[in-house]
Scaffold this motif. Structure first.
Motif, PDB file in Angstrom:
ATOM      1  N   ASP A  86       2.341  12.121  -0.605  1.00  0.00           N
ATOM      2  CA  ASP A  86       1.766  13.436  -0.336  1.00  0.00           C
ATOM      3  C   ASP A  86       2.834  14.493  -0.565  1.00  0.00           C
ATOM      4  OD1 ASP A  86       0.206  15.537   0.413  1.00  0.00           O
ATOM      5  OD2 ASP A  86       0.243  15.106   2.558  1.00  0.00           O
TER       6      ASP A  86
ATOM      7  N   GLU B 181       9.222   4.629   5.075  1.00  0.00           N
ATOM      8  CA  GLU B 181       8.928   6.017   4.744  1.00  0.00           C
ATOM      9  C   GLU B 181      10.211   6.713   4.320  1.00  0.00           C
ATOM     10  OE1 GLU B 181       6.827   8.155   7.722  1.00  0.00           O
ATOM     11  OE2 GLU B 181       5.409   6.537   8.162  1.00  0.00           O
TER      12      GLU B 181
ATOM     13  N   ILE C 274       6.721   9.781   0.913  1.00  0.00           N
ATOM     14  CA  ILE C 274       6.114   8.544   0.440  1.00  0.00           C
ATOM     15  C   ILE C 274       6.163   7.499   1.546  1.00  0.00           C
ATOM     16  CG2 ILE C 274       8.191   7.435  -0.517  1.00  0.00           C
ATOM     17  CD1 ILE C 274       6.384   6.715  -2.973  1.00  0.00           C
ATOM     18  N   LYS C 275       5.110   6.681   1.603  1.00  0.00           N
ATOM     19  CA  LYS C 275       5.007   5.603   2.592  1.00  0.00           C
ATOM     20  C   LYS C 275       4.599   4.333   1.870  1.00  0.00           C
ATOM     21  CE  LYS C 275       3.343   8.821   6.151  1.00  0.00           C
ATOM     22  NZ  LYS C 275       2.244   9.115   7.118  1.00  0.00           N
ATOM     23  N   TRP C 276       5.311   3.254   2.150  1.00  0.00           N
ATOM     24  CA  TRP C 276       4.970   1.938   1.615  1.00  0.00           C
ATOM     25  C   TRP C 276       4.703   1.000   2.782  1.00  0.00           C
ATOM     26  CZ3 TRP C 276       9.619   3.412  -1.547  1.00  0.00           C
ATOM     27  CH2 TRP C 276       9.247   3.896  -2.821  1.00  0.00           C
TER      28      TRP C 276
ATOM     29  N   ARG D  43       0.847  -1.193   0.000  1.00  0.00           N
ATOM     30  CA  ARG D  43       0.000   0.000   0.000  1.00  0.00           C
ATOM     31  C   ARG D  43       0.884   1.245   0.000  1.00  0.00           C
ATOM     32  NH1 ARG D  43      -5.077   1.954   1.324  1.00  0.00           N
ATOM     33  NH2 ARG D  43      -5.093   3.983   2.370  1.00  0.00           N
ATOM     34  N   MET D  44       0.608   2.150  -0.924  1.00  0.00           N
ATOM     35  CA  MET D  44       1.415   3.361  -1.063  1.00  0.00           C
ATOM     36  C   MET D  44       0.600   4.597  -0.724  1.00  0.00           C
ATOM     37  SD  MET D  44       2.930   5.237  -4.429  1.00  0.00           S
ATOM     38  CE  MET D  44       1.277   5.908  -4.649  1.00  0.00           C
ATOM     39  N   GLU D  45       1.248   5.516  -0.013  1.00  0.00           N
ATOM     40  CA  GLU D  45       0.678   6.836   0.248  1.00  0.00           C
ATOM     41  C   GLU D  45       1.741   7.875  -0.097  1.00  0.00           C
ATOM     42  OE1 GLU D  45      -0.773   7.222   4.196  1.00  0.00           O
ATOM     43  OE2 GLU D  45      -1.961   5.377   4.140  1.00  0.00           O
TER      44      GLU D  45
ATOM     45  N   THR E  77      -2.922   7.501  -3.310  1.00  0.00           N
ATOM     46  CA  THR E  77      -3.066   6.327  -2.456  1.00  0.00           C
ATOM     47  C   THR E  77      -3.453   5.150  -3.343  1.00  0.00           C
ATOM     48  OG1 THR E  77      -3.792   7.655  -0.570  1.00  0.00           O
ATOM     49  CG2 THR E  77      -4.256   5.301  -0.492  1.00  0.00           C
TER      50      THR E  77
ATOM     51  N   ARG F 257       6.421  -0.765   7.632  1.00  0.00           N
ATOM     52  CA  ARG F 257       6.201   0.416   6.790  1.00  0.00           C
ATOM     53  C   ARG F 257       7.528   1.125   6.554  1.00  0.00           C
ATOM     54  NH1 ARG F 257       3.637   2.768  10.168  1.00  0.00           N
ATOM     55  NH2 ARG F 257       4.921   4.554  10.780  1.00  0.00           N
TER      56      ARG F 257
ATOM     57  N   SER G 117      -1.392  14.144  -4.149  1.00  0.00           N
ATOM     58  CA  SER G 117      -1.603  13.094  -3.155  1.00  0.00           C
ATOM     59  C   SER G 117      -2.108  11.857  -3.884  1.00  0.00           C
ATOM     60  CB  SER G 117      -2.615  13.531  -2.087  1.00  0.00           C
ATOM     61  OG  SER G 117      -2.120  14.626  -1.337  1.00  0.00           O
TER      62      SER G 117
END
Length: 212
Positions: free
Chosen positions: A35, A98, A115-117, A31-33, A49, A96, A47
């Protein structure tokens, strides 16, 4: 970092590798976020997701969402453009990773972002370890080292719990005194049991006449 900078191959949407590029890790269920919202008015932020597959090569990180969108079919990030990365390992959630992302010229993004994975199906620790080694080869930066533990000093050790006391444990005082030791002279003071026959020292009378 650039949007839609990788060429995808059908039918599994895997990225086409360039000359000299080698794949080191392919992890699905990530899952990627992302921003890059800008607090200043008049500046556009981005942004995203998504859930998809992460590809790690010796040159870049390529993220391909499971459902391709018109505005984002993939994210292409050179290894040196991922900075200040850190792996988080919470107790009750997936690992996670980052990092800060620096955009590339003409890549579709005009400002840095975060970015967050989240590795929902595992692979977070492997990604972090391999990524740091590959990035170190490109940038020449040394790998982060853990701080060594301090050496043991016996003089700083706390005293044992029984220090200063004798090895034998003192006997606690009883709430009542013990009776005197038993001796043969004490037999005279004993009382016969209630059901015992009384002792008769007087002589018996003669038997009645005619008794044989």
């Amino acid at each position: 970092m650039s949007l839609n900078g990788a060429v995808l191959l059908s039918p599994d949407n895997s990225p086409a590798l360039i000359q000299g590029e080698k794949s080191f890790l392919v992890q699905a269920g990530v899952r990627m976020e992302f921003d890059s919202a800008n607090p200043y008015p008049g500046r556009q932020g981005y942004s995203f997701t998504a859930v998809g597959t992460l590809h790690l090569t010796n040159i870049r990180v390529i993220y391909v969402p499971r459902i391709l969108q018109e505005t984002m079919k993939n994210i292409n990030i050179p290894l040196e453009n991922l900075r200040d990365g850190k792996l988080y390992q919470p107790w009750f959630d997936a690992n996670r990773y980052e990092a800060n992302v620096i955009p590339v010229p003409n890549g579709g993004l005009s400002q840095p972002g975060r970015i967050k994975w989240a590795f929902k199906e595992g692979g977070g620790f492997e990604f972090s370890s391999i990524f740091m080694q590959l990035r170190s080869r490109i940038t020449g930066e040394s790998l982060p080292q853990e701080e060594p533990l301090p050496l043991y000093d016996p003089s700083n050790a706390p005293p044992p719990a029984n220090a200063g006391s004798s090895s034998s444990t003192p006997t606690p005082a009883l709430p009542f005194p013990l009776p005197p030791a038993f001796s043969e002279s004490g037999l005279d003071t004993l009382v016969a049991a209630p059901d015992a026959a009384p002792v008769d020292d007087e002589p018996r009378p003669d038997a009645p006449p005619g008794y044989q």
